[in-house]
Design a protein around this motif. Structure first.
Motif, PDB file in Angstrom:
ATOM      1  N   LYS A 102      32.901  47.033  26.800  1.00 32.25           N
ATOM      2  CA  LYS A 102      32.572  46.291  25.581  1.00 32.25           C
ATOM      3  C   LYS A 102      31.412  46.931  24.843  1.00 32.25           C
ATOM      4  N   GLY A 120      33.684  47.725  21.958  1.00 31.38           N
ATOM      5  CA  GLY A 120      33.922  46.402  21.384  1.00 31.38           C
ATOM      6  C   GLY A 120      35.083  45.683  22.029  1.00 31.38           C
ATOM      7  N   GLU A 141      38.838  49.958  14.963  1.00 32.55           N
ATOM      8  CA  GLU A 141      38.007  49.087  15.770  1.00 32.55           C
ATOM      9  C   GLU A 141      38.487  47.641  15.715  1.00 32.55           C
TER      10      GLU A 141
END
Length: 941
Positions: free
Chosen positions: A806, A810, A875
């Motif tokens: 993460k 992300g 993303e």
């Protein structure tokens, strides 16, 4: 392969695959791997003393012989259990269908839409029959539901009641005995005082916060509670009503006459008696209690594209999150029986339920009149199905019982000499004739049934239900077997179960539930036995229970077993309650503190608090072990208060801690008891056991280690095993409605042990450890393993590191969990026991091919994560953030993503041969909690 050995069918690793797996781990044998993992000071020196393993054919003959020792008499005992008709399409397509019985609790909503819908149907049935707007998707049984209701009402007392110290729970004299017994067990540690009496004369004082009444009552009488309800309301006292669910098809539901809570059992909706269980308890209440009602609630939300979707709602109420602040320790409930009960209502609809209830009542009314003609006195002025009969002076109970037994009939015999008769769905006119023959014979008269039985109502019309129920389409469309079969099958296709792929949930042990182990569940000689049947009619059950208890004592190294707890959390409670009883008896009742490791399962602190204890958390070190220094300091600083410690072994972090015996010694030196949570026994059996480690009490999860099915969230069984000094207290406390809890499930574990024997059980344990370490070796260089033991090994489960992912990309553990669904896999355990991680437990039942396929999927996901991390994928618009991809999206004319449909739905070639399609996109959890819709009665989408 020796085809006679069941172990070769249960264990997934073939002999030809074992060598390559051992090579991957750089060991020569499973024994060498075991030596690297389990501390030598707790290893067993001898094999378990268990019977030699049977072949599946031998076991089939053996269990048939045991069944033949049970005698199925026509039961009119009642008292919460009634014979019923399980519709054949439900037995065949749900009870006997691995799609339904091997699935897990539906935490991952997108791959659980089928059973979520089935359980929402159940909730709708409960809401509409009781007349209250909120319910959960089952509790353990009627008696435990009573305790949960009382605890909820106590926990939500008014400010004035709290200030006044109101702690009295009034329980009417005519509540079922099993309910009162359990209330006495559960209320005392909560500081609640149970006061029994006659509801007609009870005076509400300011110390009374709640009351429990039965409808119809334990004698079978339909009472007019209106004046009692008015007095309670005036005193600010809330009322919980134990209600016969089937009777509410024709009787005014308690929700319509002011009840705050209605609870009971759904056993009458097509679930066999099974010598006491399993069957689904229920509890309905007002929307005011949506944040405090125990158990799991199915709600309707929406997915990412606005399509309706089912999910578990308000999960922050559960003990997994609230821990010691939880108001209930409920974890496993009775999902499979609840599902079956829901389908029963779908199959019959409102008209069918009214017909069944009306027929039972009409037959009871006719029987009452004919008994009066024969000289008996039936004392219930208003009744649904149960008659209480006073005998004439010249008729003896013994003579009546003798004739009844000759006719293979069981009646209820009151201590004061009356006789009870509770009719049920299976009662036919010929049965009424037999009953009248019995009573006539006892009175020295002849009787022959010569007329049709009129289908009419016999109770005062003021009790009659006037409101409709179950008018939704689902309760009207599936009245034929063909339509019901297709509906059940359609729902089943929406769920991932073991019938489709491995379920790798850590701490859940989703192993094979073998067909040979389950046959007894469909045998009428096990199904149709009342829990209060005379001992000479249950010799098969008795032999099975005694043998199973002996086997579990041997496996755990302890001296006594109580099979009554009907879930793991119930076992925790029973074990802690037993410790409290022991310490009170030995002058140590002041001990009120339980030490818990920070990694403990949420039910541990919840159970401890329910038993009246205070909890103190012990730190874990950087390697995931209990911090021994902190453990010792806290134990010794509180040695005069220390009641017990609760330890899971191997730990919830998946590690066999080296200092486990030292921890037990510390607690014992401080005068406390050691409670071992048996959630991870699948890594112990045959290699070590709680007795060797130093435990005084442990519970077992038969639905984990011992192969009974999870059923989508129950039934479970959580028996407790105890050391010799605790034997006198083994059965002091009542923790479920029936004497042996969910006795019907015990045959599954019995089969598991008889089919495997000592050698097979040991092989199972070593294979479970092998499979976990194989996965750890294959995944350590990508994701990484959070905790390992001193030799770099894990136990039977492993925790994947996702926190750094993460930080870099992300992508979080939830995204990985949802992406697994596109590959046809249920997610591992999410963010437990370590936030931001995934815990995997492969079990021994999976093949090397399945393990390799799972690794291939995780490697594919790893590469997808790297694409995001390296900027090769968006993303925000990537396959992980948008997972799962439902069929309706992939097959739509328009496609709005920056990646291809193939990448979304078929990233690996073999998916073309076995694609599991989710039917909803990612479910909106926040929307579902903000807009709670717990039944089809109150849909607002």
């Amino acid at each position: 392969m020796d085809t006679n050995k069941f172990v070769n069918r249960h264990v997934g690793i073939a002999a030809e695959d074992l060598a390559s797996m051992l090579q991957t781990l750089n060991v020569q044998s499973p024994d060498e791997l075991t030596d690297q993992i389990i501390p030598p000071d707790i290893r067993l020196k001898e094999t378990l003393n268990l019977p030699e393993p049977m072949t599946e054919r031998e076991y089939a003959e053996h269990i048939a012989e045991l069944a033949s020792k049970n005698q199925v008499f026509t039961s009119y005992i009642g008292m919460g259990w009634y014979d019923t008709v399980c519709p054949a399409p439900i037995q065949r397509n749900v009870l006997e269908n691995p799609v339904w019985y091997t699935s897990y609790t539906p935490y991952q909503a997108e791959v659980s839409q089928g059973r979520l819908e089935a359980l929402l149907n159940f909730q709708t049935v409960i809401c509409e029959l009781t007349g209250l707007p909120l319910t959960n998707c089952s509790l353990l049984d009627e008696a435990t539901a009573a305790a949960e209701a009382a605890t909820m009402l106590y926990g939500t007392r008014s400010r004035g009641q709290v200030i006044a110290g109101a702690n009295v729970l009034f329980v009417d004299n005519n509540v079922f005995e099993s309910t009162l017994a359990l209330l006495n067990t559960r209320m005392i540690p909560q500081g609640i005082r149970v006061v029994t009496g006659d509801y007609k004369t009870y005076t509400f004082a300011e110390d009374t916060f709640g009351a429990i009444i039965q409808y119809p009552d334990a004698n079978g009488s339909i009472e007019d509670y209106s004046e009692f309800m008015a007095r309670a309301s005036a005193g600010g006292v809330r009322i919980a009503v134990a209600a016969d669910l089937l009777s509410l098809a024709i009787l005014t539901p308690p929700g319509e006459w002011g009840a705050d809570v209605v609870f009971g059992s759904a056993q009458r909706l097509g679930i066999p008696m099974y010598y006491g269980g399993p069957s689904a308890g229920y509890m309905a209440t007002k929307e005011t209690y949506k944040r405090t009602i125990p158990g799991r609630i199915i709600g309707i939300s929406k997915d990412a594209y606005g399509h309706p979707a089912y999910r578990l709602a308000l999960q922050t109420r559960e003990q997994h999150i609230k821990r010691e602040k939880a108001t209930s320790n409920i974890c496993t409930a009775q999902a499979l029986p609840a599902t079956m009960a829901g389908f029963y209502a779908v199959y019959h609809g409102a008209d069918g339920l009214r017909d069944i209830a009306g027929r039972i009542h009409a037959y009871a009314g006719f029987l009452s009149g004919e008994l009066e003609y024969l000289g008996y006195r039936q004392v219930n002025a208003n009744f649904f199905d149960t008659l209480k009969i006073e005998l004439p002076p010249h008729v003896s109970v013994d003579a009546l019982r003798e004739i009844a037994l000759e006719c293979r009939v069981n009646l209820r015999y009151f201590d004061a000499g009356q006789v009870g008769v509770s009719l049920d769905e299976t009662t036919q006119p010929t049965d009424i004739g037999v009953l009248l023959y019995i009573f006539a014979g006892a009175a020295g008269k002849d009787y022959t049934l010569r007329c049709d039985i009129p289908l009419k109502s016999w109770f005062d019309k003021k009790f009659a239900r006037t409101t409709g129920f179950l008018q939704q389409d689902v309760f009207k469309k599936y009245r034929t077997e063909t339509e019901l079969m297709r509906y059940i099958t359609r729902l089943g296709r929406r769920d991932i179960s073991l019938a489709h792929s491995m379920i790798s949930l850590g701490s859940c042990t989703m192993k094979l539930n073998a067909a040979s182990e389950l046959f007894a569940l469909s045998n009428p000689l096990f199904q149709n036995i009342h829990p209060y049947a005379p001992e000479d009619q249950v010799e098969g059950y008795t032999e099975l229970i005694e043998n199973l208890s002996a086997y579990l004592a041997e496996i755990t190294g302890l001296k006594g077993v109580n099979l009554q707890p009907n879930s793991g959390a119930s076992g925790e409670y029973a074990g802690l309650r037993l410790i409290r009883s022991y310490q009170e008896n030995t002058g140590q009742g002041h001990r009120d503190l339980v030490l818990l490791p920070a990694s403990a399962h949420g039910t541990n602190p919840a159970s401890a608090v329910q038993c009246g204890y205070t909890t103190l958390t012990v730190k874990t070190d950087e390697k995931g072990n209990i911090d021994l220094t902190d453990f010792r300091e806290k134990a010794e600083a509180n040695k005069d208060r220390l009641a017990a410690t609760m330890i899971t072994y191997p730990s919830t972090h998946g590690i066999f801690e080296e200092d486990i015996r030292g921890m037990c010694d510390i607690v014992h030196a401080c005068g406390g008891q050691v409670y071992m949570d048996g959630a991870n026994m699948n890594a112990q059996v045959g290699l070590t056991h709680p007795g060797a480690i130093g435990a005084d009490v442990c519970h077992l999860n038969l639905h984990k280690t011992f192969a009974s099915p999870h059923g989508g969230g129950g039934p479970g069984v959580g028996p407790i095993c105890v050391a010799a000094h605790l034997l006198p207290f083994l059965r002091v406390n009542s923790v479920s409605a029936a004497p042996y809890g969910s006795a019907g499930i015990l045959s599954v574990t019995y089969a598991y042990i008889r089919l495997l024997g000592s050698e097979g059980l040991t092989t199972v344990t070593q294979t479970a450890i092998l499979n976990a370490n194989y996965l750890a070796a294959r995944l350590k260089d990508t994701y990484g393993i959070v905790y390992t033991g001193k030799n770099g090994r894990v136990g039977h489960e492993l925790i994947l590191e996702c926190r750094t992912i993460k930080e870099r990309s992300g992508i979080d553990e939830g995204d990985i969990a949802k992406r697994l669904m596109d590959f046809g896999y249920h997610a591992p355990t999410l963010s437990f026991p370590v936030h931001g991680t995934l815990m995997i437990e492969p079990t021994e039942s999976e093949s090397k091919a399945e393990l390799d396929r799972f690794v291939e999927v995780l490697d594919c996901i790893w590469n997808e994560i790297k694409e995001v991390e390296e900027g090769k994928a968006s993303e925000k618009d990537n396959v992980l953030k948008n997972a799962p991809h439902p069929e309706y999206e992939v097959t739509a004319d328009e496609w709005h993503h920056t990646y291809s449909r193939t990448k979304a739905a078929f990233p690996l070639e073999w998916l073309h041969d076995n694609k599991f399609w989710v039917n909803v996109a990612r479910v909106d959890n926040a929307f579902g909690d903000r807009n709670l819709i717990p039944s089809l009665c109150n849909c607002r989408i």
